[in-house]
Scaffold this active site. Structure first.
Site, short mmCIF file in Angstrom:
data_model
loop_
_atom_site.label_atom_id
_atom_site.label_comp_id
_atom_site.label_asym_id
_atom_site.label_seq_id
_atom_site.Cartn_x
_atom_site.Cartn_y
_atom_site.Cartn_z
N ASP A 1 0.88 -1.16 0.00
CA ASP A 1 0.00 0.00 0.00
C ASP A 1 0.93 1.23 0.00
OD1 ASP A 1 -2.42 1.55 0.59
OD2 ASP A 1 -1.52 1.83 2.56
N LEU A 2 0.43 2.38 -0.41
CA LEU A 2 1.32 3.55 -0.54
C LEU A 2 1.21 4.47 0.68
CD1 LEU A 2 3.27 5.11 -2.40
CD2 LEU A 2 1.27 6.19 -3.44
N ASP A 3 0.06 5.11 0.78
CA ASP A 3 -0.18 6.12 1.82
C ASP A 3 -0.17 5.46 3.21
OD1 ASP A 3 -1.31 8.59 2.93
OD2 ASP A 3 -3.20 7.51 3.00
N THR B 1 2.08 10.45 3.36
CA THR B 1 1.14 11.41 2.76
C THR B 1 -0.16 11.51 3.55
OG1 THR B 1 0.74 9.59 1.25
CG2 THR B 1 1.88 11.50 0.34
N LYS C 1 -8.75 6.05 5.76
CA LYS C 1 -7.55 5.34 5.33
C LYS C 1 -7.88 4.21 4.36
CE LYS C 1 -4.24 6.21 8.89
NZ LYS C 1 -3.20 5.70 9.75
N GLY C 2 -7.25 4.25 3.21
CA GLY C 2 -7.38 3.15 2.25
C GLY C 2 -8.63 3.19 1.39
N VAL C 3 -9.61 4.02 1.75
CA VAL C 3 -10.85 4.04 0.95
C VAL C 3 -10.79 5.16 -0.10
CG1 VAL C 3 -12.19 2.99 2.83
CG2 VAL C 3 -12.21 5.47 2.56
N ARG D 1 -11.59 8.35 -2.73
CA ARG D 1 -11.79 9.79 -2.50
C ARG D 1 -13.26 10.09 -2.19
NH1 ARG D 1 -9.55 13.05 -7.37
NH2 ARG D 1 -7.75 11.75 -6.90
N SER E 1 -2.46 0.76 -4.43
CA SER E 1 -2.98 1.93 -3.70
C SER E 1 -4.29 2.44 -4.29
CB SER E 1 -1.94 3.06 -3.76
OG SER E 1 -2.51 4.27 -3.32
N ALA E 2 -5.16 2.91 -3.41
CA ALA E 2 -6.42 3.51 -3.86
C ALA E 2 -6.19 4.87 -4.52
CB ALA E 2 -7.35 3.69 -2.67
N SER E 3 -5.01 5.43 -4.30
CA SER E 3 -4.80 6.83 -4.73
C SER E 3 -4.57 7.00 -6.23
CB SER E 3 -3.61 7.43 -3.98
OG SER E 3 -3.41 8.76 -4.42
N LYS E 4 -5.33 7.93 -6.78
CA LYS E 4 -5.15 8.29 -8.19
C LYS E 4 -3.91 9.16 -8.37
CE LYS E 4 -9.87 7.74 -9.60
NZ LYS E 4 -11.21 8.20 -9.57
N ASN E 5 -3.35 9.61 -7.26
CA ASN E 5 -2.13 10.44 -7.32
C ASN E 5 -0.86 9.60 -7.17
OD1 ASN E 5 -3.36 13.18 -7.45
ND2 ASN E 5 -4.29 12.52 -5.53
N LYS F 1 -10.88 -0.58 -2.17
CA LYS F 1 -10.75 -1.43 -0.99
C LYS F 1 -11.96 -1.17 -0.08
CE LYS F 1 -5.77 -0.53 -1.21
NZ LYS F 1 -4.64 0.18 -0.56
N GLU G 1 -0.09 -3.47 4.48
CA GLU G 1 -1.18 -2.48 4.59
C GLU G 1 -1.25 -1.81 5.96
OE1 GLU G 1 -3.74 -0.78 3.68
OE2 GLU G 1 -4.11 -1.38 1.63
N ASP G 2 -1.75 -0.58 5.98
CA ASP G 2 -1.99 0.09 7.26
C ASP G 2 -3.47 0.33 7.50
OD1 ASP G 2 -2.34 2.09 5.31
OD2 ASP G 2 -1.85 3.66 6.75
#
Ligand code: B16
Ligand code: MG
Length: 216
Positions: free
Chosen positions: A8-10, A16, A45-47, A49, A114-118, A145, A169-170
């Protein structure tokens, strides 16, 4: 036997999460919500936007249309992107680089899930890109997720069966997603005890018993 690790990223590779919180807090205040707290932020977290926006709007008694919600999410993302401009390799969490190098030296494929589009921008700005073999992120998925889609796509991209992948994962949503994909999971971060992962660690990533975990 584990042959691939999906990070996972964030909150796992980079810090971030503080920037997400600051951007959501700013939007909340603009909407007249003055009691948006770190506790609320934990639920984001993890969900995705849009789901994160719902966590904010639950604290408001106003009802908004879908178009307004989309505009709010975009506004938050603009604040977040503004904060991301200051991102440097310093945002990479302790021991991450050493761990990624160690795994690569052991022949383990490394992916981000990661869920992030960034995600592409974050990997670029933090200098993490060369350490990652494949990326699966919010730009690749239609479901977020706890749906396992993001991890299933990551496993496909590194050409491994799900059962040979470990997810780090966090977030609770991420651990549920890993289990749904029949992947082993390592829970990290401040909430690691509450995530329900197969393995847990609050210590530095390089101090994890990788020999044991990689044996699956
Ligand atoms: P964006 P992860 C997740 O990243 C964050 O934890 C979550 O809070 C955020 O809503 C989601 O990315 C979407 O991010 O708005 O940048 O597309 O933990 O899955 O790496
Ligand atoms: Mg996370």
């Amino acid at each position: 036997m584990i042959k691939g690790v999906i990070f996972d990223l964030d909150g796992v590779l980079v810090s971030t999460d503080e920037m997400h919180f600051a951007a959501w807090k700013l939007l909340a205040e603009e909407l007249g919500i003055t009691n948006f707290t770190k506790e609320d932020n934990k639920l984001q977290k993890g969900v995705s936007r849009m789901e994160s926006l719902e966590v904010v709007l639950r604290k408001s008694d106003k009802l908004y249309s879908e178009a307004e919600k989309l505009a709010f999410a975009m506004r938050k993302n603009n604040y977040y992107i503004e904060l991301l401009q200051d991102l440097t390799p310093d945002a990479v969490l302790a021991d991450v680089i050493e761990t990624l190098e160690m795994l690569r030296n052991r022949g383990i494929a490394i992916a981000v899930g990661s869920a992030s589009k960034n995600t592409p921008m974050i990997l670029e700005k933090t200098g993490l890109k060369p350490y990652i073999d494949q990326v699966s992120c919010g730009l690749d998925t239609t479901k977020s997720k706890p749906d396992p889609e993001v991890f299933i796509i990551a496993a496909e991209k590194i050409n491994l069966p799900n059962e040979e992948c470990l997810v780090v994962e966090d977030s609770a949503a991420g651990i549920v997603a890993a289990k749904a994909a029949h992947m082993k999971s390592l829970g990290v971060g401040p909430e690691y005890k509450q995530l329900g992962a197969d393995y847990e660690s609050l210590t530095l990533l390089s101090e994890v018993d990788w020999d044991k975990i990689l044996q699956g």
